[in-house]
Motif scaffolding. Sequence first.
Motif, PDB file in Angstrom:
ATOM      1  N   SER A 222       0.813  -1.226   0.000  1.00 12.51           N
ATOM      2  CA  SER A 222       0.000   0.000   0.000  1.00 12.51           C
ATOM      3  C   SER A 222       0.843   1.271   0.000  1.00 12.51           C
ATOM      4  CB  SER A 222      -0.921   0.002   1.225  1.00 12.51           C
ATOM      5  OG  SER A 222      -0.157   0.012   2.429  1.00 12.51           O
ATOM      6  N   LEU A 223       2.172   1.092   0.184  1.00 11.13           N
ATOM      7  CA  LEU A 223       3.044   2.264   0.133  1.00 11.13           C
ATOM      8  C   LEU A 223       3.346   2.633  -1.320  1.00 11.13           C
ATOM      9  CD1 LEU A 223       5.654   1.596   2.979  1.00 11.13           C
ATOM     10  CD2 LEU A 223       3.998   3.467   2.872  1.00 11.13           C
ATOM     11  N   PRO A 224       3.545   3.936  -1.702  1.00 11.09           N
ATOM     12  CA  PRO A 224       3.267   5.103  -0.836  1.00 11.09           C
ATOM     13  C   PRO A 224       1.908   5.716  -1.130  1.00 11.09           C
ATOM     14  CG  PRO A 224       4.599   5.780  -2.686  1.00 11.09           C
ATOM     15  CD  PRO A 224       4.271   4.338  -2.923  1.00 11.09           C
ATOM     16  N   ASP A 225       1.114   5.043  -1.963  1.00 12.15           N
ATOM     17  CA  ASP A 225      -0.125   5.646  -2.435  1.00 12.15           C
ATOM     18  C   ASP A 225      -1.202   5.689  -1.360  1.00 12.15           C
ATOM     19  OD1 ASP A 225       1.111   5.860  -4.906  1.00 12.15           O
ATOM     20  OD2 ASP A 225       0.370   3.897  -5.579  1.00 12.15           O
ATOM     21  N   ARG A 226      -1.214   4.764  -0.410  1.00 12.18           N
ATOM     22  CA  ARG A 226      -2.293   4.675   0.591  1.00 12.18           C
ATOM     23  C   ARG A 226      -1.686   4.697   1.990  1.00 12.18           C
ATOM     24  NH1 ARG A 226      -5.393  -0.603  -0.787  1.00 12.18           N
ATOM     25  NH2 ARG A 226      -6.765   0.219   0.849  1.00 12.18           N
ATOM     26  N   PRO A 227      -1.268   5.850   2.446  1.00 15.38           N
ATOM     27  CA  PRO A 227      -0.630   5.918   3.777  1.00 15.38           C
ATOM     28  C   PRO A 227      -1.579   5.510   4.906  1.00 15.38           C
ATOM     29  CG  PRO A 227      -1.073   8.111   2.903  1.00 15.38           C
ATOM     30  CD  PRO A 227      -1.326   7.161   1.780  1.00 15.38           C
ATOM     31  N   ASP A 228      -2.883   5.797   4.747  1.00 16.93           N
ATOM     32  CA  ASP A 228      -3.812   5.422   5.819  1.00 16.93           C
ATOM     33  C   ASP A 228      -3.888   3.902   5.967  1.00 16.93           C
ATOM     34  OD1 ASP A 228      -4.298   8.072   6.214  1.00 16.93           O
ATOM     35  OD2 ASP A 228      -6.140   8.108   4.991  1.00 16.93           O
ATOM     36  N   ALA A 229      -4.002   3.200   4.834  1.00 18.33           N
ATOM     37  CA  ALA A 229      -4.042   1.739   4.877  1.00 18.33           C
ATOM     38  C   ALA A 229      -2.731   1.183   5.419  1.00 18.33           C
ATOM     39  CB  ALA A 229      -4.319   1.183   3.482  1.00 18.33           C
ATOM     40  N   THR A 230      -1.631   1.819   5.025  1.00 21.85           N
ATOM     41  CA  THR A 230      -0.327   1.368   5.538  1.00 21.85           C
ATOM     42  C   THR A 230      -0.261   1.501   7.046  1.00 21.85           C
ATOM     43  OG1 THR A 230       0.743   2.035   3.468  1.00 21.85           O
ATOM     44  CG2 THR A 230       2.154   1.743   5.407  1.00 21.85           C
ATOM     45  N   ALA A 231      -0.737   2.606   7.565  1.00 23.72           N
ATOM     46  CA  ALA A 231      -0.717   2.829   9.012  1.00 23.72           C
ATOM     47  C   ALA A 231      -1.562   1.793   9.729  1.00 23.72           C
ATOM     48  CB  ALA A 231      -1.209   4.242   9.326  1.00 23.72           C
ATOM     49  N   ARG A 232      -2.721   1.437   9.140  1.00 24.07           N
ATOM     50  CA  ARG A 232      -3.572   0.424   9.774  1.00 24.07           C
ATOM     51  C   ARG A 232      -2.869  -0.936   9.799  1.00 24.07           C
ATOM     52  NH1 ARG A 232      -7.601   2.880   6.615  1.00 24.07           N
ATOM     53  NH2 ARG A 232      -7.529   1.120   5.155  1.00 24.07           N
ATOM     54  N   HIS A 233      -2.238  -1.290   8.683  1.00 18.24           N
ATOM     55  CA  HIS A 233      -1.533  -2.572   8.647  1.00 18.24           C
ATOM     56  C   HIS A 233      -0.379  -2.597   9.645  1.00 18.24           C
ATOM     57  CE1 HIS A 233      -3.907  -4.077   5.447  1.00 18.24           C
ATOM     58  NE2 HIS A 233      -3.449  -3.272   4.508  1.00 18.24           N
TER      59      HIS A 233
END
Length: 415
Positions: A222-233
């Motif tokens: 999910s990096l770097p396009d979806r930082p929110d999803a990355t943070a959740r993971h």
Amino acid sequence: MNTAAPALTPTTRALTWCLHLLVVGLLALAGARAVTDGRPYWGWVVAAAIVCAAVYAAGPLLPRVRLSRRAAAGWLAAVGAGWLLLLALSPDGVWVAFPLYFLQLHLLPRRAGLAAVAATALAAITAFAAHQHAFSAAVAIGPALGAAVAVAVVWGYQALYRESEHRRRLIEELTATRADLAEAQHTAGVLAERERLAREIHDTLAQGLSSIQLLLRAAERSLPDRPDATARHVEAARQAAVDNLAEARRFVAALSPPALDGTTLAGALERLCATTGARHRITARFQLTGAPRPLPTAQEIALLRVAQSALGNTVRHAHATTVEVALGYLGDHITLDVVDDGTGFDPERLPAPDPESGGFGLAAMRARMRALGGTLSIESASGRGTALAARLPLNPAAEAVQAAQAVEAEPEARP
């Protein structure tokens, strides 16, 4: 002087010294009586007694006499010759026949010893009768009775010695057997503990680490396009690491799983489904059937570990979108069913367990159920999902019977 015995015990050593003293005392008595009686040939009697004593004393000092039966027989013949000389000179020499009986029986084979005793007794009777210039029953009774007593004592002692040696060997064998049994029990305990540790590590730490790995891979994608999803993971992976750290600490302390702290088995399974659904792209639902009953800690831990392992396999291998976990209290049994809609597999064609790729889960689950008298069955096919059913008896008294039935009815599938 028993050359057949491997080593002198305190008792046999004392008997040997008593025999030495008896021989020396009787020879001294024969010489002393010849002197005190004023016999004209008393010098020859004293000389014969001294020669006989010297030959006798040489035997215990010569190693060959103690180690070789032939050398012992030669020494015994020399002692006998000296005794015959003394016997020809003095009637008091007949008393020396008694210790000679014991020497002959100890140093010679049984038949040869018995023949030597008979010959010695005959010589003593003949010589004593010649000194008395008459033969009577009283002349024969003394040497014959002494020979009989010596034979009975020596043969009885030898029988007791053989029995003692037999018991000693039995005790040594028993001691060795007990040592082997203790070693076997220790080895079995080590293997059982190793198997238990392997199951615990597979169902807890290995599953958690695998979950962390999947979450971090999802975060990487999910990096770097979806930082929110990355943070959740990443947060889910961090929480999984925290949970596994708690498992590891409890595991080291040999306590019950933290998932069971302050809750029931049903609550722990429901929380497990919620955690699995939150961390991974899968819908995990829990269902309870029947009225919950108190369970032994071992059964609760086993069912929880089976559920953890089954859900871990579903997440890693099944590519499922939904998994159902059902706990049922049915009569005298408790059941745990884990059903997913994944790709499935052929239970008859499972790969062999491998440290790199895994494959130990089903074996661990079966071992847990078998140890508690339960069963584990798996139904699956390619493209049709997987259904796992664990079954444990609620009646502890029936566990042994159930275990025997489980071995016969268990499917031949291997992990």
